[in-house]
Design a protein around this motif. Structure first.
Motif, mmCIF file in Angstrom:
data_model
loop_
_atom_site.group_PDB
_atom_site.id
_atom_site.type_symbol
_atom_site.label_atom_id
_atom_site.label_comp_id
_atom_site.label_asym_id
_atom_site.label_seq_id
_atom_site.Cartn_x
_atom_site.Cartn_y
_atom_site.Cartn_z
ATOM 1 N N SER A 13 0.232 18.986 1.479
ATOM 2 C CA SER A 13 0.346 19.887 2.638
ATOM 3 C C SER A 13 0.218 19.152 3.970
ATOM 4 N N LYS A 14 -0.181 17.880 3.931
ATOM 5 C CA LYS A 14 -0.161 17.074 5.157
ATOM 6 C C LYS A 14 1.253 16.627 5.505
ATOM 7 N N LEU A 15 2.098 16.565 4.487
ATOM 8 C CA LEU A 15 3.464 16.072 4.659
ATOM 9 C C LEU A 15 4.488 17.189 4.781
ATOM 10 N N PRO A 22 -6.670 19.895 -6.730
ATOM 11 C CA PRO A 22 -6.906 20.317 -5.343
ATOM 12 C C PRO A 22 -6.511 19.246 -4.328
ATOM 13 N N GLU A 23 -6.733 17.976 -4.680
ATOM 14 C CA GLU A 23 -6.384 16.888 -3.776
ATOM 15 C C GLU A 23 -4.876 16.746 -3.639
ATOM 16 N N ILE A 24 -4.140 16.950 -4.737
ATOM 17 C CA ILE A 24 -2.681 16.891 -4.679
ATOM 18 C C ILE A 24 -2.153 17.907 -3.678
ATOM 19 N N SER A 69 -5.148 1.475 -8.542
ATOM 20 C CA SER A 69 -6.209 1.802 -7.587
ATOM 21 C C SER A 69 -5.852 3.066 -6.822
ATOM 22 N N ARG A 70 -6.866 3.695 -6.256
ATOM 23 C CA ARG A 70 -6.677 5.001 -5.630
ATOM 24 C C ARG A 70 -6.091 4.847 -4.221
ATOM 25 N N GLU A 71 -4.821 4.443 -4.179
ATOM 26 C CA GLU A 71 -4.102 4.405 -2.913
ATOM 27 C C GLU A 71 -3.597 5.810 -2.605
ATOM 28 N N PRO A 72 -3.182 6.079 -1.360
ATOM 29 C CA PRO A 72 -2.668 7.421 -1.052
ATOM 30 C C PRO A 72 -1.551 7.810 -2.011
ATOM 31 N N PRO A 73 -1.519 9.058 -2.458
ATOM 32 C CA PRO A 73 -0.481 9.472 -3.405
ATOM 33 C C PRO A 73 0.893 9.457 -2.745
ATOM 34 N N PHE A 74 1.933 9.297 -3.557
ATOM 35 C CA PHE A 74 3.280 9.438 -3.009
ATOM 36 C C PHE A 74 4.016 10.517 -3.788
ATOM 37 N N PHE A 75 5.000 11.104 -3.124
ATOM 38 C CA PHE A 75 5.692 12.262 -3.656
ATOM 39 C C PHE A 75 7.205 12.060 -3.593
ATOM 40 N N PHE A 76 7.900 12.725 -4.500
ATOM 41 C CA PHE A 76 9.352 12.837 -4.424
ATOM 42 C C PHE A 76 9.703 14.265 -4.825
#
Length: 232
Positions: A189-191, A182-184, A50-57
């Motif tokens: 950029s919020k983080l 674009p969403e990525i 499901s489209r939960e907020p993305p996570f990054f490493f």
């Protein structure tokens, strides 16, 4: 009189990626990666797509392995997996970048592989620890030369694939991303404050699997680039 500042050890060598069809080089600042950004891959890894907020490493800039070099099988692992990905190279950045301006930040595109020490990742997950030992090791991110967006345009879709020893293992399309390019950029950029030289690996489709010494890996994104290497 003040003395001029000097470095106490030699400066690290900059990480430079070739630009396709030119003698120009792209200097790398940081490497960000998006986790589980294709629904079918999320399912195969045992997660809800499901489209939960993305996570990054992150990987380190010097983990990038330019095209034309073999991938050395890393130590302390017996289960190293391939994950083919579309790679973004940024020419601009900022904080809280609006989605409608995100594509303006992209210099170009490439194809890359996020090699993962899956056994070490599983152990880290079990213990609630970070993933760096599984992701940010030497040569863990092979990447093709960068193709400028000015030559390609911006990508809404395109077949992304990987073959192991001549047999197709991964076969997807960029339009299957849960979070689009674009969403990525906007979410990342919020983080973090993004900047020119940043590289973003955008996630992998289903079909990831293990490599062993002697294997040949070929991958690509139709209309962008291909990448081939041997595991040594």
């Amino acid at each position: 009189m003040s003395l001029p500042a000097t470095v106490v050890i030699p400066l690290p060598q900059p990480v430079l990626l070739p630009v396709e069809g030119t003698a120009e080089l792209f200097p790398v600042r940081r490497v960000y990666c998006v986790g589980r950004n294709y629904a079918d891959h999320a399912i195969e890894m045992g997660h809800d797509p499901s489209r939960e907020p993305p996570f990054f490493f992150q990987k380190n800039a010097d983990n990038l392995l330019p095209a034309g070099r073999d991938f050395p099988y890393p130590p302390l692992s017996s289960d190293v997996h391939f994950e083919v990905e579309c790679v973004l190279a940024l020419k601009a950045g900022g904080q809280d970048i609006p989605v409608e301006r995100a594509l303006d930040c992209i210099y170009g595109y490439a194809v890359g592989i996020d090699f993962t020490r899956r056994d070490l990742q599983a152990e880290a997950k079990k213990l609630g620890r970070p993933w760096e030992v599984a992701k940010a090791f030497e040569c863990s991110a092979p990447v093709s030369p960068i193709v400028p967006a000015g030559k390609l345009g911006h990508l809404l879709g395109g077949r992304i694939w990987l073959e192991l020893n001549g047999k197709r293992a991964q076969d997807g399309d960029l339009n299957q991303m849960i979070w689009k390019v674009p969403e990525i950029i906007a979410e990342l950029s919020k983080l973090f404050v993004l900047a020119p030289g940043d590289v973003i690996m955008t996630g992998t489709p289903a079909g990831v699997g293990a490599v062993k010494k002697g294997d040949r890996v070929d991958c690509g994104i139709d209309g962008i680039a291909t990448l081939s290497l041997k595991v040594t």
